[in-house]
Design an enzyme around this catalytic site. Structure first.
Site, mmCIF file in Angstrom:
data_model
loop_
_atom_site.group_PDB
_atom_site.id
_atom_site.type_symbol
_atom_site.label_atom_id
_atom_site.label_comp_id
_atom_site.label_asym_id
_atom_site.label_seq_id
_atom_site.Cartn_x
_atom_site.Cartn_y
_atom_site.Cartn_z
ATOM 1 N N LYS A 48 0.838 -1.214 0.000
ATOM 2 C CA LYS A 48 0.000 0.000 0.000
ATOM 3 C C LYS A 48 0.870 1.261 0.000
ATOM 4 O O LYS A 48 0.668 2.153 -0.814
ATOM 5 C CB LYS A 48 -0.911 0.038 1.252
ATOM 6 N N ARG A 51 -9.899 1.155 8.666
ATOM 7 C CA ARG A 51 -9.364 -0.161 8.994
ATOM 8 C C ARG A 51 -10.362 -0.981 9.808
ATOM 9 O O ARG A 51 -10.067 -2.109 10.174
ATOM 10 C CB ARG A 51 -8.074 0.019 9.776
ATOM 11 N N ARG A 67 11.693 -5.896 5.166
ATOM 12 C CA ARG A 67 11.533 -4.438 5.014
ATOM 13 C C ARG A 67 12.373 -3.669 6.034
ATOM 14 O O ARG A 67 12.406 -4.008 7.202
ATOM 15 C CB ARG A 67 10.066 -4.039 5.191
ATOM 16 N N ARG A 102 11.204 -1.458 11.474
ATOM 17 C CA ARG A 102 10.095 -0.880 12.249
ATOM 18 C C ARG A 102 9.827 -1.711 13.498
ATOM 19 O O ARG A 102 9.937 -2.933 13.465
ATOM 20 C CB ARG A 102 8.825 -0.844 11.375
ATOM 21 N N ARG A 107 -0.702 -8.344 13.740
ATOM 22 C CA ARG A 107 -1.309 -7.371 12.819
ATOM 23 C C ARG A 107 -2.086 -8.098 11.722
ATOM 24 O O ARG A 107 -3.174 -7.662 11.325
ATOM 25 C CB ARG A 107 -0.218 -6.499 12.186
HETATM 26 P P1 AP5 Z 1 4.760 -1.654 1.915
HETATM 27 O O1 AP5 Z 1 4.445 -0.786 0.740
HETATM 28 O O2 AP5 Z 1 5.559 -1.057 3.020
HETATM 29 O O3 AP5 Z 1 3.429 -2.360 2.486
HETATM 30 P P2 AP5 Z 1 2.184 -1.771 3.255
HETATM 31 O O4 AP5 Z 1 0.998 -2.388 2.612
HETATM 32 O O5 AP5 Z 1 2.249 -0.273 3.309
HETATM 33 O O6 AP5 Z 1 2.375 -2.443 4.678
HETATM 34 P P3 AP5 Z 1 2.434 -1.819 6.137
HETATM 35 O O7 AP5 Z 1 3.117 -2.819 7.021
HETATM 36 O O8 AP5 Z 1 3.000 -0.427 6.114
HETATM 37 O O9 AP5 Z 1 0.952 -1.768 6.497
HETATM 38 P P4 AP5 Z 1 0.377 -1.605 7.898
HETATM 39 O O10 AP5 Z 1 -1.042 -1.493 7.576
HETATM 40 O O11 AP5 Z 1 0.764 -2.646 8.870
HETATM 41 O O12 AP5 Z 1 1.122 -0.325 8.491
HETATM 42 P P5 AP5 Z 1 0.651 1.179 8.683
HETATM 43 O O13 AP5 Z 1 1.861 2.000 8.655
HETATM 44 O O14 AP5 Z 1 -0.495 1.504 7.823
HETATM 45 O O15 AP5 Z 1 5.504 -2.945 1.334
HETATM 46 C C1 AP5 Z 1 6.018 -3.930 2.215
HETATM 47 C C2 AP5 Z 1 7.372 -4.430 1.710
HETATM 48 O O16 AP5 Z 1 7.186 -5.092 0.471
HETATM 49 C C3 AP5 Z 1 8.384 -3.310 1.453
HETATM 50 O O17 AP5 Z 1 9.663 -3.724 1.855
HETATM 51 C C4 AP5 Z 1 8.306 -3.094 -0.053
HETATM 52 O O18 AP5 Z 1 9.528 -2.616 -0.578
HETATM 53 C C5 AP5 Z 1 7.979 -4.495 -0.539
HETATM 54 N N1 AP5 Z 1 7.174 -4.486 -1.763
HETATM 55 C C6 AP5 Z 1 6.216 -3.586 -2.107
HETATM 56 N N2 AP5 Z 1 5.687 -3.890 -3.313
HETATM 57 C C7 AP5 Z 1 6.327 -5.048 -3.733
HETATM 58 C C8 AP5 Z 1 6.212 -5.858 -4.890
HETATM 59 N N3 AP5 Z 1 5.347 -5.579 -5.896
HETATM 60 N N4 AP5 Z 1 6.996 -6.971 -4.956
HETATM 61 C C9 AP5 Z 1 7.883 -7.275 -3.952
HETATM 62 N N5 AP5 Z 1 8.050 -6.521 -2.838
HETATM 63 C C10 AP5 Z 1 7.271 -5.415 -2.726
HETATM 64 O O19 AP5 Z 1 0.073 1.132 10.205
HETATM 65 C C11 AP5 Z 1 0.941 0.934 11.296
HETATM 66 C C12 AP5 Z 1 0.147 0.890 12.586
HETATM 67 O O20 AP5 Z 1 -0.510 2.172 12.802
HETATM 68 C C13 AP5 Z 1 -0.994 -0.132 12.657
HETATM 69 O O21 AP5 Z 1 -0.534 -1.424 13.023
HETATM 70 C C14 AP5 Z 1 -1.879 0.498 13.750
HETATM 71 O O22 AP5 Z 1 -1.337 0.295 15.033
HETATM 72 C C15 AP5 Z 1 -1.788 1.986 13.437
HETATM 73 N N6 AP5 Z 1 -2.845 2.449 12.516
HETATM 74 C C16 AP5 Z 1 -2.649 2.971 11.269
HETATM 75 N N7 AP5 Z 1 -3.833 3.262 10.702
HETATM 76 C C17 AP5 Z 1 -4.785 2.922 11.595
HETATM 77 C C18 AP5 Z 1 -6.211 2.961 11.579
HETATM 78 N N8 AP5 Z 1 -6.888 3.419 10.507
HETATM 79 N N9 AP5 Z 1 -6.889 2.505 12.670
HETATM 80 C C19 AP5 Z 1 -6.232 2.049 13.745
HETATM 81 N N10 AP5 Z 1 -4.879 1.977 13.837
HETATM 82 C C20 AP5 Z 1 -4.168 2.409 12.765
HETATM 83 MG MG MG Z 2 2.607 1.130 4.842
#
Ligand code: AP5
Ligand code: MG
Length: 219
Positions: free
Chosen positions: A17, A93, A130, A162, A173
């Site tokens: 994402k 979410r 990552r 992270r 998660r």
């Molecule tokens: P990446 O692009 O980083 O993946 P992502 O989908 O963004 O995954 P996240 O782990 O960031 O999602 P998340 O939802 O856990 O975290 P968030 O920060 O939103 O890609 C992952 C890896 O794959 C990278 O190394 C990349 O290079 C690689 N990659 C990408 N595309 C590829 C491809 N095509 N092929 C191969 N490799 C590839 O949230 C963090 C925390 O914040 C949550 O756990 C929660 O505690 C809180 N939070 C955030 N939003 C909310 C909400 N709305 N409600 C409640 N809590 C929330």
């Molecule tokens: Mg992300």
């Protein structure tokens, strides 16, 4: 003047994402609004919100709906999002967040909700490799030989793993995604706004699929 585009990106942790939303933001000229990045930035700056959510994030839990809704409502009310729209990453979410967001955006609804689909087995290896800049949140992939210290090529910040990318937090998660976030797929499907995009393939291939889906929704 370019048309505003409003996108919600769903997808399990590690689906890509953040990677894709940054590219879509550049392509469509709409701000990338990542709730995870907003929270990590609040933690870095040691704000009241940051102090309240640090433990929640480190353990891989979800921050409460009311706080998330008010953060996002404030952010999409800023000028860049009112003019250019937004690429929303990580929100909503829960069904509670989605319902509240529907009310907030009644006048200017989203154009498209994308489910970026990658299976659980595959995201596990992506997340454990990552590495992330602790200053600007840029992503890097570890080959097991991380430079020490590892400096971010974009901003010079320190690149690290992270705190929620430990095996325990990743697994927790992903469980929360299955129980609390995946019901959003049915929620948006019933409103005929959901498009499923395959998240497998190179970053460029996935980006191509996403831009086509967003353009089709705008047409
Ligand atoms: P990446 O692009 O980083 O993946 P992502 O989908 O963004 O995954 P996240 O782990 O960031 O999602 P998340 O939802 O856990 O975290 P968030 O920060 O939103 O890609 C992952 C890896 O794959 C990278 O190394 C990349 O290079 C690689 N990659 C990408 N595309 C590829 C491809 N095509 N092929 C191969 N490799 C590839 O949230 C963090 C925390 O914040 C949550 O756990 C929660 O505690 C809180 N939070 C955030 N939003 C909310 C909400 N709305 N409600 C409640 N809590 C929330
Ligand atoms: Mg992300």
């Amino acid at each position: 003047m370019p048309t505003a585009v409003r996108v919600i990106m769903l997808g399990r942790q590690g689906a890509g994402k953040g990677t894709q939303c940054r590219l879509l933001s550049e392509h469509f000229g709409a701000p990338h609004i990542s709730t995870g990045e907003m929270l990590r930035s609040a933690i870095r700056q040691d704000t009241v919100v940051g102090r309240a959510v640090k433990k929640v994030l480190d353990e891989g839990n979800l921050v409460e709906d009311d706080l998330m809704v008010s953060l996002v409502q404030g952010r999409i009310g800023e000028t860049d999002a009112r003019v250019g729209g937004y690429i929303l990453d990580g929100f909503p979410r829960t069904v509670g967040q989605a319902t509240a967001f529907d009310h907030i955006t009644e006048v200017r609804p989203v154009d498209i909700v994308v489910n970026l689909e990658v299976k659980r087995e595959l995201v596990l290896s992506r997340l454990s490799a990552r590495r992330t800049c602790e200053q600007c949140d840029a992503n890097y992939i570890s080959d097991g030989n991380d430079p020490k210290p590892w400096k971010c090529a974009k901003c010079g910040g320190l690149v690290h793993q992270r705190d929620d990318d430990t095996p325990e937090a990743i697994s927790h998660r992903l469980d929360l995604y299955d129980s609390l976030t995946s019901p959003l797929i049915d929620y948006y499907m019933s409103k005929s706004r959901l498009v499923v995009v395959d998240g497998l393939g190179t970053t460029e291939e996935v980006f191509e699929r996403l831009t086509s889906a967003v353009k089709a929704a705008q047409a």
